[in-house]
Every structure is written in C-alpha cells, then in structure tokens.
Design a protein around this motif. Structure first.
Motif, short mmCIF file in Angstrom:
data_model
loop_
_atom_site.label_atom_id
_atom_site.label_comp_id
_atom_site.label_asym_id
_atom_site.label_seq_id
_atom_site.Cartn_x
_atom_site.Cartn_y
_atom_site.Cartn_z
N ASP A 83 37.45 6.34 -5.60
CA ASP A 83 36.38 6.18 -4.61
C ASP A 83 35.17 5.49 -5.22
N HIS A 84 34.85 5.85 -6.46
CA HIS A 84 33.69 5.23 -7.12
C HIS A 84 33.93 3.74 -7.31
N LEU A 85 35.10 3.40 -7.83
CA LEU A 85 35.39 1.98 -8.06
C LEU A 85 35.41 1.19 -6.77
N ALA A 86 35.88 1.81 -5.70
CA ALA A 86 36.01 1.09 -4.43
C ALA A 86 34.69 0.95 -3.69
N THR A 87 33.71 1.80 -4.01
CA THR A 87 32.49 1.80 -3.17
C THR A 87 31.20 1.53 -3.94
N ARG A 88 31.18 1.77 -5.26
CA ARG A 88 29.90 1.69 -5.95
C ARG A 88 30.05 0.93 -7.27
N ALA A 89 28.92 0.43 -7.76
CA ALA A 89 28.89 -0.27 -9.04
C ALA A 89 28.85 0.74 -10.18
N VAL A 90 29.27 0.29 -11.35
CA VAL A 90 29.17 1.10 -12.57
C VAL A 90 27.87 0.72 -13.27
N SER A 91 27.00 1.69 -13.41
CA SER A 91 25.68 1.41 -13.97
C SER A 91 25.74 1.29 -15.48
N ALA A 92 24.91 0.39 -16.03
CA ALA A 92 24.78 0.23 -17.48
C ALA A 92 23.39 0.66 -17.94
N ASP A 93 22.68 1.39 -17.10
CA ASP A 93 21.31 1.77 -17.45
C ASP A 93 21.25 2.71 -18.64
N ASP A 94 22.33 3.44 -18.92
CA ASP A 94 22.29 4.39 -20.03
C ASP A 94 22.62 3.73 -21.37
N VAL A 95 22.81 2.41 -21.39
CA VAL A 95 23.03 1.69 -22.65
C VAL A 95 21.65 1.37 -23.24
N ALA A 96 21.37 1.94 -24.38
CA ALA A 96 20.01 1.84 -24.94
C ALA A 96 19.69 0.43 -25.43
N ASP A 97 20.63 -0.24 -26.06
CA ASP A 97 20.38 -1.58 -26.61
C ASP A 97 20.27 -2.59 -25.47
N PRO A 98 19.14 -3.32 -25.34
CA PRO A 98 18.98 -4.26 -24.22
C PRO A 98 20.04 -5.35 -24.21
N GLY A 99 20.40 -5.85 -25.41
CA GLY A 99 21.40 -6.90 -25.44
C GLY A 99 22.76 -6.41 -24.96
N LEU A 100 23.15 -5.23 -25.47
CA LEU A 100 24.42 -4.67 -25.02
C LEU A 100 24.38 -4.30 -23.55
N ARG A 101 23.19 -3.89 -23.05
CA ARG A 101 23.08 -3.57 -21.62
C ARG A 101 23.33 -4.83 -20.79
N MET A 102 22.78 -5.99 -21.25
CA MET A 102 23.03 -7.24 -20.52
C MET A 102 24.52 -7.58 -20.53
N LEU A 103 25.15 -7.40 -21.70
CA LEU A 103 26.59 -7.69 -21.78
C LEU A 103 27.37 -6.81 -20.81
N CYS A 104 27.03 -5.52 -20.77
CA CYS A 104 27.74 -4.61 -19.87
C CYS A 104 27.51 -4.99 -18.41
N ARG A 105 26.30 -5.33 -18.05
CA ARG A 105 26.02 -5.70 -16.66
C ARG A 105 26.77 -6.97 -16.26
N GLY A 106 26.84 -7.94 -17.20
CA GLY A 106 27.57 -9.16 -16.87
C GLY A 106 29.06 -8.92 -16.72
N LEU A 107 29.61 -8.07 -17.58
CA LEU A 107 31.05 -7.82 -17.52
C LEU A 107 31.43 -6.84 -16.42
N LEU A 108 30.51 -5.98 -15.98
CA LEU A 108 30.81 -4.96 -14.98
C LEU A 108 30.32 -5.36 -13.59
N THR A 109 30.22 -6.66 -13.34
CA THR A 109 29.91 -7.14 -12.00
C THR A 109 31.12 -6.90 -11.10
N ARG A 110 30.89 -6.29 -9.94
CA ARG A 110 32.01 -5.92 -9.08
C ARG A 110 32.75 -7.13 -8.52
N ASP A 111 32.06 -8.17 -8.18
CA ASP A 111 32.69 -9.36 -7.63
C ASP A 111 33.37 -10.13 -8.77
N PRO A 112 34.71 -10.22 -8.80
CA PRO A 112 35.37 -10.89 -9.93
C PRO A 112 35.02 -12.37 -10.03
#
Length: 777
Positions: free
Chosen positions: A254-283
């Motif tokens: 249900d989570h995968l089908a309806t909501r995004a996976v947040s990367a806000d808990d990644v402390a390193d800003p660079g790694l947070r950007m990497l996670c946000r880019g890779l975890l974009t729901r739209d392939p």
C-alpha cells in the motif's frame, strides 16, 4: 505479470575465462563449530548435487542463506578449491539470455558465473566461494564508504544495463564483499534477472518488496527498477535502518502504491540528494546511471518534485486508491485484470463501479472517450474485451495485455505451447486468450498499442490459415484411405476444444519460419515413432512435402498410426509366441518319440514271435506229412505217400529266415517310428488294409470283436482268425491231395515275408506323409 513461452535449457556452459580463485563468495558458515558440524554432515547433505556435478565436486555444507527460488551448496573439487553451487528449485528457470550475456560482461563489480547448466530437471550456477559475506554485514557505513558503495554498484548496474540485463532483485544480500581493504563489491544472484527486448516489459514482480520499485507491483521491468533498489540500499546504509522494518507485506504494498519514500532522515545532504533522485516514484523522471555519475563527480542533477497526494474524493477509486492519471490507472488495471473486469463491467450498466468509471471518463478532456464508451463499453462485449479497449484508450504506450498477460507478437507462439501442456498453471488462461483473440478479432484491437502494429498483419495471416486448414482436413477426412479414428483427430480449427490447432496456426502466422521448423520437426518425430507405418499414414506423410499444414495434419494423425502399429506388433508377437509354443510342443513330442525307440523295437520282436511259431508249426506239419524223412525215401500219412518233399529241417530254416524278414521289417519300422510305432505290430498292416478295402468287412469285424464294439474302432482280429484258419486248412487239404505240398508251403514262406516287408515300407511312407502334413517333420 508472467509472459508466455520460454527458452529451452541449453547445454552446460563453463566460463573459460574464469579462474578458480576469482571473485567473491556468497555468505557461508561463520564459526569453526558451524564449519565442523557442516563438514561432518557432508556425507549426507539435505540437498544433493546433480549427478553431472557430483562427479567433479564433493558437497561440504548447505549454506544458511537460501532463496525462495534456489538452494546454495558449498562444494570442493579434487584440488581442494571451494565453490558455491546455486541449484534452482523445480518450477524456477534462469533466463537463458541472461546466462548467455553474463560471461561477456567485463565489470569488476559484477560477479562472474563460472558455469551454468541444467541437470536432473533443475538449473544450476557455479560461482567462486570466499568468506567475506555480503553487504548486509557492513551496515551501517560512514558517508565516504556509502559513496564508494554507490559508485561501485552504479558501475555494475551500468554494465548490466548496457548488456540489456535488468537485475530485478538488487538488495544487500545480493551484493558480495570481495574485499575490505580497499572495499570491493560485486553484484550477484541473477535468478530473477531478465534480458529486455524493448524498453519496458511486464513480468513477475520481485519477491523482495522492501527494495522493489513502485512500478514492479504491476510487473513492469525496466532499468529504472534497479536504480530505485540502489536508492533504497543507499538510504539503508546511510541511516542504518532497513526499509519498512516491522511492517507487513500488505502495508508495504500500500505504501509503495500510494506514497513516496522519504529521504528526510538521511543526515548527509549529498546522500539525501542521491536518495531523492533515485527514489522518485515516476520511473521516467528517476535518476539513472548518467545522473548518478554526475552526482559522483560533484554535480547536482535536478530531482523531480513529487506531486501532492490526491485530495480526498478526487480521481477514480479502485482497490483502495484514487487515480487521476490515465497511465497509472491503466497499469493498475493490467496488474489486477480479473478483478478490474468484473469490478467495472461484471454487473453491466447497473453497477456502481461502472457509473463511477463513466463519470470519471466524462471529466477527461479527450473527445475520443465518446467513441470508447458508445462503441465498446456500452455494448454486449465480454467484460475482459471491454477492459482491453479501456486500457488501450488509457495508455496506448503500454505493451498489449489481455487477461493480465502480455500479448505481443513474440508471446503468441507461447500460447500454442501452453495449450498443449495441461499441467502448466497458465494452460487455461492461454486457451481463453486464444479463443477470445479469434472470436473478437482482438489482435486488430491490440495493434492499436504503440509498437504492436505487427499484430494486424498476424491476424490477417491467421484468418487466412484457418480456412486453408479446414479445407485440407475436410479433404483428408473424405479420402477412402483415411480411417474414421483419424478423421476425428483432424477437426476444423474453430470447432476444436481445446483450440490447440487454432493456437498452432496463430503461432505459424506470428513466426512462420520458426513455427514451421518446429512443426516439421514434430512431423519427423511422429514418423519415427510409427515403427510399422500403416498405408494411410505413409500416404499422408509422403504427400506432405514441406507444407506446414500438411505436416501439422501428419503430427495430429500420428497417434492413431502409432496405436495401429502397436496393435499389429502385438498381434505379430502373439503369433510368434504361439509358433514358439507349438514348436516347443512338437520338439517335446519328438523327444518322447525318439525316447520310445527301444521299447518299440522290443514290442516289434515280441509281436512277431507268434509268427515264428506259426511258420515252424506249419513247417513241421508239412515236413511230417510230405517231407522225405525215412531211409527208403518214403513216408505216409493216410492215403498219400511221397518221397519228393522237403524235410522239416529245411523248412524250419526257411521258416526262421521268413520270420527274420518279417521281424526285421517291423524292427526297422519301430526304430524309425519310435513311440509312434503302431501298438498292434504286424497285424496293424492287415487291419489297415482290410479297414481301407471294405467297410463291410470292417463292420463284420466290429460285430465279431467285442473290443471293437466298446471302442468303436475298426478291428479285424476275429475276422482275421475266421478267414485265415479256413484258408490254411484248405491249403493243407490241397497239399495233402497233391504231390507238391512242400513246394507250395515253401512258396508261402517266401511270398508272405516279402509282402510283409513291402507292406512295412508302405506303412513307413504313409507315416512320414502324415508327419509332413501335420507339421511334425
């Protein structure tokens, strides 16, 4: 969603370029106690190697890390080098195209597979074994180490994607640690990997939901799926927390089908950007290797902003979610095809779901919706056909699907294979798809999907082949040489249930060369299976030539030819068995006949002794009455005297010689006939002669013989006595009245044995003729 068809297993392949100590190992036993325990149990492992591998390797232990689709065994060869054998479980088959492409990869971050093959009904892979484990054991890692992990995994994924391979199951357990100083990683475990023949396909989804991309829920396979998994791994390395830890599978879906996976808990800003880019729901907007490399080089690629959640009450409700985008709804319908068809169209226009769909369509700014609703959705078409029209209208860029299965030109030949395999779980679905494609002209509909224009040509060719097949089988059924049983195996394509011929013709229309070759091979095997061809089958097979329809008819008719051939073979074997038994019986009778020779010869001698006595007695009487036995040369009996007759001594010698001829004739006959020697001895000749010469005499003999009356056989014993004695008395009387009595008796002694010998020869000849006619000679 599963595809139809499959690639047959190839022969065992080894990677000639691999060394025995190259690469990484999968996780193995950790402690000395565990190693000792496993080694002790190696003589009787729970999982055994296939025989082809057991000749080269000894099992050391079962590895504790097992997958849903395979078992892992630690083995050792004769040189002491250790390897890991991955044995796929029954029902799982590795993608042969992936196997073919992996050895050509030249990436230090992709584990080399040393050998692949298929044995004992299961696929297997052999990889090197080292004890450093997998990435899971290194978590968490400092930021710089996470960047290094991301760089190596991105390089490995880029190499796989360049070869057209999507891993589909990337997770920490499938990333092996080749070394830690410096850190070296390799992507492993390609059991779910797939070679793409286009940018996006649909297949069964990954079983590791925690690292699965949202689009994998609908079976979509594309390189973007692996980049999402990399993002989840980076997020876990950076935070030290596994994704969706403690949540049930239903909640994760249900989570995968309806909501995004947040990367806000990644402390390193660079790694947070990497996670946000890779975890974009739209392939289509997700980072790929190009953006990851730019990020590794210190750049800041743009990250797509996630759209805000739909407001309550907006969009079309379906399975707990509201859809506003046409492409997302299309994928959801494909993923849950059976439910969607009944949900929206199962109750007709009275259904609440249908009314919701119609209202949703009314708000879509596309005038073509009117043609969709009035031309298809409001008609009497089956729910599945209506859903197909709806999906095509919603997102024509999807691969064509029906009943939740992909139906491209490449998938059509697989329908015929599934139609003939009743044990396959998709057997019934394939039959339903094939029947619907024909009855509702669905290939023409599916040709409206992007890139599926070839389906229209295939449909036209299919509809030309079906009447051609029907004409052919009608003609074959009308031939006098075609048995009725064979005619039933040659049905019209549309009338057959299940529609195996119909789907075979579809495969022939979709892939003429390949399917024609398969049909020709099948016809060749069919002809080889008929050991003793029937004339009708020979006529049908010889006239087929290279015509695929005629060859298909030969394949269909072959089972009847096999049955007929087997029936003839059974009859022939039964006749041979009866002949063998008869020959054995004849041999036994012949053995018994030969074994009775001595007894028969003894009977022959014993039965002729009365003849000797008779000749001697007669000679004594004749010699006494008419022989020259006194000194004065005269002898007298009654009124007659003669001095010119033979003496008793001379007549006795002739009597013995006469008896010797008769006894010898009977002895020779007994020697040849053995147990078949007539029990009545020399008298059987006279019995047979009298019986064949006169039925009246035979009946008189039966009347006079009590034994004959009891047995019903023709006899002559009493008649012989009744005739012989008067004749002898008459002969003696005549001799007494003549002066040549001794001479007459001597002639009798010579003529009777000669006649006896001739008669014995006649009896022997007739016995041999009877044996020849009876088949005993």
């Amino acid at each position: 969603m599963g595809e139809f068809g499959g690639t047959p297993p190839r022969d065992t392949r080894r990677d000639a370029g691999a060394t025995r100590r190259e690469g990484a190992r999968v996780p193995g036993p950790r402690t000395a106690a565990e190693t000792a325990r496993d080694a002790a149990a190696a003589g009787d492992p729970l999982m055994r190697l296939p025989a082809v591998l057991g000749e080269r390797y000894a099992t050391v232990a079962e590895l504790p890390v097992q997958g849903a689709e395979s078992d892992l065994l630690l083995v050792r060869d004769a040189r002491g080098d250790e390897y890991v054998v991955k044995i796929f479980r029954r029902g799982y088959r590795a993608d042969r195209d992936v196997w073919a492409k992996l050895p050509a990869l030249d990436s230090p971050n992709v584990l080399r597979i040393l050998e692949t093959g298929h044995a004992d009904g299961r696929d297997y892979e052999i990889t090197p074994y080292v004890p450093d484990g997998n990435l899971r054991a290194l978590m968490p890692l400092p930021g710089e180490a996470v960047r290094e992990v991301a760089a190596q995994l991105a390089a490995g994924l880029a190499a796989l994607h360049r070869a057209g391979i999507v891993h589909r199951d990337l997770k920490p357990e499938n990333i092996l640690v080749l070394g830690t100083g410096p850190l070296r990683l390799a992507i492993a475990d390609f059991g779910l990997s797939k070679v793409l023949d286009q940018s996006v396909v649909f297949a069964s989804s990954s079983r590791t939901l925690a690292y699965a991309a949202p689009e994998s829920l609908s079976g979509q396979v594309s390189p973007a799926r692996d980049w999402w998994s990399l993002g989840m791994i980076v997020r876990e390395l950076a935070t030290g927390r596994a994704p969706f830890q403690g949540l049930s599978e239903t909640v994760v879906v249900d989570h995968l089908a309806t909501r995004a996976v947040s990367a806000d808990d990644v402390a390193d800003p660079g790694l947070r950007m990497l996670c946000r880019g890779l975890l974009t729901r739209d392939p289509r907007r997700r980072w790929t290797g190009e953006q990851v490399q730019e990020w590794l080089d210190g750049g800041s690629p743009p990250v797509a902003e996630e759209s805000a959640p739909d407001e309550a009450g907006s969009g079309l409700p379906f399975q707990g979610r509201r859809y506003t985008r046409r492409d997302e709804l299309a994928r959801a319908l494909v993923e849950s095809w059976d439910h969607a068809a009944q949900y929206f169209f199962g109750r007709g226009e009275s259904g609440e779901a249908w009314r919701s769909l119609r209202e949703w369509l009314a708000d879509v700014p596309d005038d073509s919706r009117i043609g969709l609703v009035d031309g298809y959705l409001m008609t009497r078409l089956p729910p599945d056909v209506k859903l197909l029209h709806l999906v095509r209208w919603l997102d024509p860029t999807l691969p064509p699907h029906f009943l939740g299965r992909r139906v491209t030109a490449a998938d059509l030949p697989g329908l015929a294979a599934l139609a003939g395999d009743q044990r396959h779980p998709d057997h019934r679905t394939a039959l339903l798809i094939g029947r619907a494609l024909w009855e509702h002209h669905l290939l023409q509909v599916m040709a409206g999907f992007e890139g599926a224009e070839e389906l229209a040509r295939i449909d036209d060719q299919w509809r030309a082949l079906v009447p051609a097949w029907n004409d052919l089988v009608r003609w074959l059924r009308e031939q006098d040489a075609t048995p009725p049983e064979v005619a039933r195996r040659l049905p019209d394509a549309e009338a057959e249930e299940p529609p195996a011929v119909l789907l075979t013709l579809l495969a022939l229309a979709a892939r003429p060369a390949e399917t024609g070759r398969l049909i020709a091979n099948g016809a060749g095997r069919a002809r080889a299976a008929v050991a003793d061809p029937a004339p009708w089958f020979t006529w049908m097979a010889d006239g087929a030539g290279d015509d695929p329809l005629r060859l298909l008819a030969v394949t269909r008719a072959a089972p009847e030819a096999v049955l007929e051939s087997e029936s003839r073979a059974r009859d022939r074997h039964a006749a041979e068995r009866r002949d063998a038994e008869l020959r054995a019986q004849q041999a036994e009778r012949e053995r018994q006949r030969l074994a009775g020779r001595n007894a028969a010869m003894a009977r022959a001698v014993m039965w002729t002794l009365p003849i000797l006595a008779f000749w001697l007695a007669g000679s004594w009487v004749v010699g006494s009455l008419f022989g020259g036995g006194s000194d004065d040369g005269t002898s007298s009996v009654g009124v007659h005297s003669s001095s010119s007759g033979f003496s008793f001594g001379a007549l006795a010698v002739v009597s013995v010689l006469a008896w010797a001829v008769q006894c010898g004739s009977e002895a020779v006959l007994a020697r040849v006939q053995g147990k078949d020697y007539l029990p009545y001895g020399p008298w059987s000749m006279l019995s047979g002669f009298l019986g064949a010469g006169s039925r009246g005499l035979s009946k008189a003999s039966q009347t006079m013989s009590g034994a004959a009356r009891r047995t019903g056989r023709r006899g002559c014993g009493v008649l012989l006595i009744a005739v012989t004695l008067p004749l002898l008395l008459l002969l003696l009387l005549l001799a007494a009245l003549t002066s040549v009595a001794s001479l007459l008796w001597l002639l009798v002694l010579i003529a009777v044995p000669a006649a006896h010998a001739v008669a014995a020869g006649v009896r022997l000849h007739r016995w041999r003729q009877a044996r020849t006619i009876g088949g005993t000679s």
